[in-house]
Design a protein around this motif. Structure first.
Motif, PDB file in Angstrom:
ATOM      1  N   ALA A 192     -30.001 -41.223 -14.205  1.00 45.55           N
ATOM      2  CA  ALA A 192     -29.258 -40.172 -13.520  1.00 45.55           C
ATOM      3  C   ALA A 192     -29.923 -39.810 -12.194  1.00 45.55           C
ATOM      4  CB  ALA A 192     -29.155 -38.943 -14.421  1.00 45.55           C
ATOM      5  N   ALA A 193     -31.253 -39.731 -12.190  1.00 41.99           N
ATOM      6  CA  ALA A 193     -31.969 -39.408 -10.959  1.00 41.99           C
ATOM      7  C   ALA A 193     -31.791 -40.512  -9.921  1.00 41.99           C
ATOM      8  CB  ALA A 193     -33.446 -39.191 -11.264  1.00 41.99           C
ATOM      9  N   PHE A 194     -31.814 -41.770 -10.363  1.00 43.91           N
ATOM     10  CA  PHE A 194     -31.631 -42.890  -9.435  1.00 43.91           C
ATOM     11  C   PHE A 194     -30.231 -42.844  -8.829  1.00 43.91           C
ATOM     12  CE2 PHE A 194     -30.896 -47.218  -8.058  1.00 43.91           C
ATOM     13  CZ  PHE A 194     -32.127 -47.623  -7.562  1.00 43.91           C
ATOM     14  N   ASP A 195     -29.216 -42.568  -9.661  1.00 49.01           N
ATOM     15  CA  ASP A 195     -27.852 -42.475  -9.146  1.00 49.01           C
ATOM     16  C   ASP A 195     -27.728 -41.337  -8.139  1.00 49.01           C
ATOM     17  OD1 ASP A 195     -27.129 -44.582 -10.747  1.00 49.01           O
ATOM     18  OD2 ASP A 195     -26.218 -43.342 -12.309  1.00 49.01           O
ATOM     19  N   ARG A 196     -28.365 -40.215  -8.456  1.00 45.75           N
ATOM     20  CA  ARG A 196     -28.311 -39.066  -7.548  1.00 45.75           C
ATOM     21  C   ARG A 196     -28.993 -39.388  -6.225  1.00 45.75           C
ATOM     22  NH1 ARG A 196     -25.979 -35.203  -4.999  1.00 45.75           N
ATOM     23  NH2 ARG A 196     -27.261 -33.379  -4.524  1.00 45.75           N
ATOM     24  N   ALA A 197     -30.161 -40.060  -6.281  1.00 46.58           N
ATOM     25  CA  ALA A 197     -30.874 -40.431  -5.063  1.00 46.58           C
ATOM     26  C   ALA A 197     -30.064 -41.426  -4.232  1.00 46.58           C
ATOM     27  CB  ALA A 197     -32.238 -41.022  -5.421  1.00 46.58           C
ATOM     28  N   SER A 198     -29.385 -42.362  -4.878  1.00 42.33           N
ATOM     29  CA  SER A 198     -28.540 -43.327  -4.165  1.00 42.33           C
ATOM     30  C   SER A 198     -27.420 -42.609  -3.430  1.00 42.33           C
ATOM     31  CB  SER A 198     -27.948 -44.339  -5.152  1.00 42.33           C
ATOM     32  OG  SER A 198     -28.966 -45.061  -5.811  1.00 42.33           O
ATOM     33  N   HIS A 199     -26.828 -41.619  -4.095  1.00 39.16           N
ATOM     34  CA  HIS A 199     -25.760 -40.839  -3.473  1.00 39.16           C
ATOM     35  C   HIS A 199     -26.279 -40.064  -2.262  1.00 39.16           C
ATOM     36  CE1 HIS A 199     -22.387 -38.115  -2.969  1.00 39.16           C
ATOM     37  NE2 HIS A 199     -23.183 -37.083  -3.193  1.00 39.16           N
ATOM     38  N   LEU A 200     -27.461 -39.461  -2.391  1.00 41.60           N
ATOM     39  CA  LEU A 200     -28.028 -38.704  -1.286  1.00 41.60           C
ATOM     40  C   LEU A 200     -28.340 -39.593  -0.090  1.00 41.60           C
ATOM     41  CD1 LEU A 200     -30.389 -36.259  -3.207  1.00 41.60           C
ATOM     42  CD2 LEU A 200     -28.319 -35.653  -1.932  1.00 41.60           C
ATOM     43  N   LEU A 201     -28.876 -40.796  -0.348  1.00 41.12           N
ATOM     44  CA  LEU A 201     -29.165 -41.713   0.761  1.00 41.12           C
ATOM     45  C   LEU A 201     -27.869 -42.112   1.473  1.00 41.12           C
ATOM     46  CD1 LEU A 201     -30.941 -43.546   2.451  1.00 41.12           C
ATOM     47  CD2 LEU A 201     -30.816 -45.267   0.627  1.00 41.12           C
ATOM     48  N   ALA A 202     -26.829 -42.406   0.698  1.00 37.30           N
ATOM     49  CA  ALA A 202     -25.550 -42.763   1.311  1.00 37.30           C
ATOM     50  C   ALA A 202     -25.022 -41.623   2.171  1.00 37.30           C
ATOM     51  CB  ALA A 202     -24.539 -43.135   0.217  1.00 37.30           C
ATOM     52  N   ARG A 203     -25.135 -40.398   1.687  1.00 40.70           N
ATOM     53  CA  ARG A 203     -24.678 -39.240   2.453  1.00 40.70           C
ATOM     54  C   ARG A 203     -25.520 -39.058   3.722  1.00 40.70           C
ATOM     55  NH1 ARG A 203     -21.516 -37.559   3.754  1.00 40.70           N
ATOM     56  NH2 ARG A 203     -21.786 -35.279   3.759  1.00 40.70           N
ATOM     57  N   LEU A 204     -26.835 -39.260   3.625  1.00 37.33           N
ATOM     58  CA  LEU A 204     -27.695 -39.148   4.797  1.00 37.33           C
ATOM     59  C   LEU A 204     -27.253 -40.113   5.895  1.00 37.33           C
ATOM     60  CD1 LEU A 204     -31.277 -38.810   3.274  1.00 37.33           C
ATOM     61  CD2 LEU A 204     -30.320 -37.304   5.025  1.00 37.33           C
ATOM     62  N   LEU A 205     -27.065 -41.370   5.521  1.00 36.83           N
ATOM     63  CA  LEU A 205     -26.716 -42.378   6.514  1.00 36.83           C
ATOM     64  C   LEU A 205     -25.311 -42.170   7.064  1.00 36.83           C
ATOM     65  CD1 LEU A 205     -28.275 -45.532   4.815  1.00 36.83           C
ATOM     66  CD2 LEU A 205     -29.154 -44.238   6.765  1.00 36.83           C
ATOM     67  N   GLU A 206     -24.417 -41.667   6.217  1.00 39.27           N
ATOM     68  CA  GLU A 206     -23.054 -41.396   6.683  1.00 39.27           C
ATOM     69  C   GLU A 206     -23.043 -40.232   7.666  1.00 39.27           C
ATOM     70  OE1 GLU A 206     -18.712 -39.954   4.866  1.00 39.27           O
ATOM     71  OE2 GLU A 206     -20.356 -40.508   3.520  1.00 39.27           O
ATOM     72  N   ALA A 207     -23.763 -39.151   7.314  1.00 37.46           N
ATOM     73  CA  ALA A 207     -23.754 -37.968   8.162  1.00 37.46           C
ATOM     74  C   ALA A 207     -24.574 -38.153   9.436  1.00 37.46           C
ATOM     75  CB  ALA A 207     -24.285 -36.765   7.373  1.00 37.46           C
TER      76      ALA A 207
END
Length: 302
Positions: free
Chosen positions: A160-175
């Protein structure tokens, strides 16, 4: 030992064999520091007695291999791991054959970099940095795997933590928008700091491109902080042509990244971490607040 004189072979066969030889990769094991070099001197068949002279010979060997068009990988040779390898395989560690067998395994199991003609004062830091990154990744992934399941909901905490971190990285690069992005994630660990660095480039109207290994390392370190609910943070430096670099920052808090204010970003970059003394701001750089990464993706944070 039998020796075959290539002059006795048909020219076409010798030429074909030479072409094949250029396609066979080679591995050179390197003792990067004086301590490891000294540890290997206990073996009688290891005949070097001076580390700088040894490094000069390694440099000459690598240049010679490159001049013949051979693909060479340089791998970090660890004397302790070598002794364990020989004990496990029944090899005599005080032999060239033992060192050769161990060296052949290093690209798959240890830190290794491709030799492209770089001088040793460039190659050595690159190799050591690769080793540190690999050790950090292995530590983070092992820790995540050992966390097990939540006693309340049965969810795998590390996953769950890995999935959450993957989502945060994607959001960082998108934003972050277009540009070349340099991200650093720092999370406290038992023996110091876990540090991951990621370089990504995002062109106009296209997703960001990044190295898959760097991305996995970054996500693993960020996931460790999320899973353990530790302090930590992420900093982002964006470079675009014709504009000052932009610096942003976030703190890790309860499974998310909370944006730092402009003042907090300035303070973080312009304060000596060891002494607490102020450091002059970098010329041509804008210190900006972290931007909002949006709502948490449902179902990804334990």
């Amino acid at each position: 030992m039998a020796h075959t004189d290539h002059r006795d072979q048909p020219p076409q066969r010798a030429s074909a064999r030479g072409r094949l030889r250029r396609e066979v990769p080679g591995v050179v094991g390197l003792l990067a520091d004086e301590q490891d070099f000294t540890a290997m001197r206990r073996y009688r068949t290891f005949t070097f007695d001076d580390h700088p002279a040894y490094l000069r010979e390694i440099d000459g060997l690598l240049r010679s291999l490159a001049s013949r068009g051979l693909h060479t990988t340089v791998a970090l040779f660890d004397p302790e791991e070598y002794a364990e390898f020989c004990a496990d395989t029944g090899l005599d560690p005080d032999t060239a054959a033992g060192r050769t067998r161990y060296t052949a395994t290093l690209p798959a199991t240890g830190a290794a970099v491709r030799y492209t003609g770089q001088p040793l004062d460039t190659l050595l830091p690159e190799l050591i940095n690769t080793a540190v990154r690999r050790a950090t990744w292995e530590y983070a992934t092992t820790l995540l795997a050992d966390l097990g399941e939540c006693a309340d909901c049965g969810q795998d905490i590390g996953r769950a933590a890995f999935d959450r971190a993957s989502h945060l990285l994607a959001r960082l690069l998108e934003a972050a928008g277009p540009g070349t992005h340099h991200l650093v994630c720092s999370v406290p660990a038992a023996d110091g700091q876990l540090l991951a660095v990621l370089q990504a480039h995002r062109p106009e109207e296209a997703p960001a491109g990044l190295d898959a290994t760097e991305g996995a390392e970054f996500v693993s370190v960020l996931a460790t902080g999320i899973a353990l609910e530790t302090a930590g943070g992420v900093v982002l430096r964006t470079t675009t042509p014709g504009a000052p670099d932009r610096l942003h920052g976030w703190r890790l808090q309860r499974g998310g990244l909370v944006a730092l204010t402009e003042g907090e970003v300035f303070s973080a970059y312009c304060t000596d971490a060891d002494t607490g003394e102020p450091v002059a701001p970098e010329s041509g750089v804008e210190y900006r607040a972290g931007f909002d990464l949006g709502e948490e993706e449902p179902g990804t944070h334990h």
